[in-house]
Design a protein around this motif. Sequence first.
Motif, PDB file in Angstrom:
ATOM      1  N   ASP A 184      14.381  56.015  87.827  1.00 45.85           N
ATOM      2  CA  ASP A 184      14.399  54.763  86.296  1.00 45.85           C
ATOM      3  C   ASP A 184      13.438  53.623  86.619  1.00 45.85           C
ATOM      4  N   HIS A 200      11.871  52.142  84.112  1.00 45.15           N
ATOM      5  CA  HIS A 200      11.670  50.493  83.765  1.00 45.15           C
ATOM      6  C   HIS A 200      10.562  49.369  83.654  1.00 45.15           C
ATOM      7  N   HIS A 254      13.661  55.765  77.081  1.00 44.77           N
ATOM      8  CA  HIS A 254      15.530  55.415  77.551  1.00 44.77           C
ATOM      9  C   HIS A 254      16.110  56.063  76.281  1.00 44.77           C
ATOM     10  N   HIS A 300      21.079  59.505  84.986  1.00 45.08           N
ATOM     11  CA  HIS A 300      20.073  59.100  84.021  1.00 45.08           C
ATOM     12  C   HIS A 300      18.216  59.361  84.528  1.00 45.08           C
ATOM     13  N   LEU A 335      15.173  60.753  82.468  1.00 38.41           N
ATOM     14  CA  LEU A 335      14.120  60.267  82.755  1.00 38.41           C
ATOM     15  C   LEU A 335      12.746  60.811  82.894  1.00 38.41           C
TER      16      LEU A 335
HETATM   17 ZN    ZN Z   1      16.323  53.421  83.074  1.00 39.02          ZN
END
Ligand code: ZN
Length: 391
Positions: free
Chosen positions: A194, A198, A267, A281, A285
């Motif tokens: 994650d 980002h 996302h 999550h 991804l």
């Molecule tokens: Zn994220």
Amino acid sequence: MENFTFYAPTYFVFGKDTETEAGTYVKRFGGTKVLLHYGGGSVIRTGLLQRVRDSLAAAGIDSVELGGVRPNPRSGLVYEGIALCKEEGIDFILAVGGGSVIDSAKAIAAGGAYDGDFWDFYTGKVVEKALPVGTVLTISAAGSEGSPDSVITKEEGMFKRGATGEALRPWFSILNPALTQTLPAYQTACGVTDILAHLYERYLTNTKDVEVTDRMIEALMLAMIQAGPKAVRDSTDYESRANIMWAGMMAHNNSCGVGRTQDWTSHDIEHELSALYDCAHGAGLAVTMPAVFTYNMQHDVMRFAQIAVRVWGCEMNFAHPEETAKAGIEALRSFLISIGMPKNLLELGGAEADIEKMAHSACCGNGRDGSIGGFVKLTQKDVENIYRLMV
Ligand code: ZN
Ligand code: NZQ
């Protein structure tokens, strides 16, 4: 570089044993009666919740507790929390947990200071007023400890959507890397994924000459590529966990995203997966990013080649830069698999039969206008094609 404003006033308290200061910081930021919000039980098992309770009691702070936040937090508990805040006269919310707990706390904070339905903020209304939130972070991943964002799933329709507003930035965040040593390797790897996502979402920009933020992103990615596998292999490695924890915050408080357009395609596409399959999550991804980047690569081959060379150590092929760009995407894919992430939709628990439905929800659901993507504008058909690359 584009014009921007940047105000990120969260007070960070970083290091060993810092959770014992939670009460002091609630008091310093004006809290007198706290909603103590937590997840499915890890904070009870590790003894963290009790240490935070003791710290609140020592500071003379009253508290009411609401546990049970699940990963991919749901609207039902948010409504319960809002009602509790109003009934009990809560003036501060303390989230003890990961991104899911913090996001649920932020949603309650927004709803607690609003007369309408809190979901209005998850369909585009900016949060301008909220109860103050503090956090004690237990997993480095979502970056919610320093971000003005919250992501909640509405049970009715299973829409997973985000709200934003400066009022949602935590007033303080306690970051003790030792608290993340109890994480299973899989969750650690999801967090690292994650954090990388980002950084990619910001790196994929159409703004030219943003060398400072490009270099900041590259530095954070290099640090993750080094520290991530170490923490996955050895959960007790404090120094790796400390580096990951600070990188997770830096990756998402937007200090390296200012002055540039950002993407967020991965996302938006992933949120459909975790809404439908309830996967982590980060794991979603890991499957989404290589597919999105492969699909979008031709939009700016040199940007993908640049990250391939600077971050993934690929050799620049000047005659065929697309080969370098592709090599960078493959290096990302191999890295994610090497830390234990799934490599396709099926491993994630997904099914090809759901693709059309997910693409429609990503582009048109919950009031969306038919397309997504800040780097390349993608239609529902494009998004379907991307999901097919994940099979
Ligand atoms: Zn994220
Ligand atoms: O619920 P408990 O029992 O605490 O278990 C959690 C949960 O099962 C466990 N865990 C957390 N800390 C632990 C631990 N287990 C052992 N030891 C510890 N120290 O880990 C599991 C995952 O926790 P969760 O909070 O769901 O993880 P994460 O921080 O990755 O948060 C994910 C959520 O954040 C959203 C995601 O979409 C997802 O819903 N995001 C929020 C963002 C934001 N607010 O800015 C941005 C992100 O892009 C992301 O979308």
